[in-house]
Design a protein around this motif. Structure first.
Motif, mmCIF file in Angstrom:
data_model
loop_
_atom_site.group_PDB
_atom_site.id
_atom_site.type_symbol
_atom_site.label_atom_id
_atom_site.label_comp_id
_atom_site.label_asym_id
_atom_site.label_seq_id
_atom_site.Cartn_x
_atom_site.Cartn_y
_atom_site.Cartn_z
ATOM 1 N N GLY A 1 0.800 -1.223 0.000
ATOM 2 C CA GLY A 1 0.000 0.000 0.000
ATOM 3 C C GLY A 1 0.827 1.264 0.000
ATOM 4 O O GLY A 1 0.435 2.280 0.596
ATOM 5 N N SER B 1 -6.239 -2.470 5.107
ATOM 6 C CA SER B 1 -6.428 -3.661 4.280
ATOM 7 C C SER B 1 -7.760 -4.321 4.613
ATOM 8 O O SER B 1 -8.348 -4.104 5.676
ATOM 9 N N LYS C 1 -4.419 -6.226 0.367
ATOM 10 C CA LYS C 1 -3.131 -5.548 0.196
ATOM 11 C C LYS C 1 -2.008 -6.495 0.574
ATOM 12 O O LYS C 1 -1.847 -6.855 1.750
#
Length: 254
Positions: free
Chosen positions: A159, A202, A232
């Motif tokens: 991310g 996430s 993620k």
């Protein structure tokens, strides 16, 4: 290529028959299975998966514990590769506030050598509701707050952030059910959804399901599924990780 595949069950489940409803007598009962598959020829591979769930139920509360181990290796042209190397444990405590509403606290830990994940810790607490509670069918829904902490062995970029430790505070939404479909067929499943609200934000989805078809009063054929989705992940990793297994379940008890 020659192929040898076999399944074994080495862990116990306790109960009087496959069709019995859970007894609220404070005794530990559960179900476990294990599978092993081996191939040989131009390439070689070995894979094994063990899955266990046990619970202690009273009229006031319930303690649930479980775990799994999934190992896999393949060898081709003299090179050995680890295709799977993960294990995890989980536990949950439920306390009945009313006949239909319960409070809960849960904790889970996962380790994955392929993903280089040293430890993922998941903690959650909230409320649940017994939607269906009969002798043959149980269905619960639950929700609350969650906290996740994922620690990697080396720096990972997820991310847009590069570090070893990723944390997130969010929600837990889930459901769990067990069904006695006939005198010889039973099924159970649990689905958990963790949407992150802070940190890496996430979204984590975990599914564990099993179907049992009894052969005798103590043995049953089993088909199981363990699936984990993470929105993620680090570069080069897949978001979805699934294991499907077959085996033989065995139970002990009166």
């Amino acid at each position: 290529m020659k192929k040898i595949a076999f399944t074994i069950a080495a862990l116990a489940c306790v109960g009087s028959s496959w069709a019995d409803a859970p007894k609220a007598d404070g005794e530990w009962r559960g179900l476990a299975s294990a599978s092993v598959a081996v191939t040989s020829g131009n390439s070689q591979s070995q894979a094994s998966l063990a899955n266990v769930d046990i619970a202690r139920l009273t009229t006031q509360d319930k303690i649930s514990l479980g775990g799994y181990v999934n190992e896999g290796r393949s060898k081709s042209n003299g090179v050995t590769t680890t295709s799977s190397g993960k294990e995890g444990v989980h536990g949950q405590y439920d306390y009945n506030l009313t006949p239909d509403v319960f409070g809960f606290g849960s904790l889970a830990f996962d380790h994955d050598r392929v993903l280089d994940l040293s430890l993922r810790s998941l903690a959650a607490a909230g409320l649940g509701y017994h939607v269906i509670k009969t002798k043959t069918d149980q269905f619960d829904v639950f929700g609350g707050l969650s906290y996740s902490d994922s620690r990697y062995n080396q720096l990972e970029t997820i991310g847009g952030s590069t570090k070893r430790n990723f944390t997130s505070t969010g929600l837990l939404l889930g459901e769990e059910s067990s069904h006695q479909l006939s005198d010889s067929v039973s099924a159970k499943q649990r689905l958990e959804y963790y949407p992150g609200l802070t940190g890496d934000k996430s979204q984590l989805l975990k599914l564990n399901a099993m179907l049992n078809v009894s052969m005798t009063k103590t043995l049953a054929l089993s088909v199981g599924l363990i699936d984990t989705y993470n929105s993620k992940v680090a570069a080069g990793q897949k978001s979805n990780d699934m294991a499907l297994f077959t085996g033989i379940s065995m139970k002990l008890g009166d």
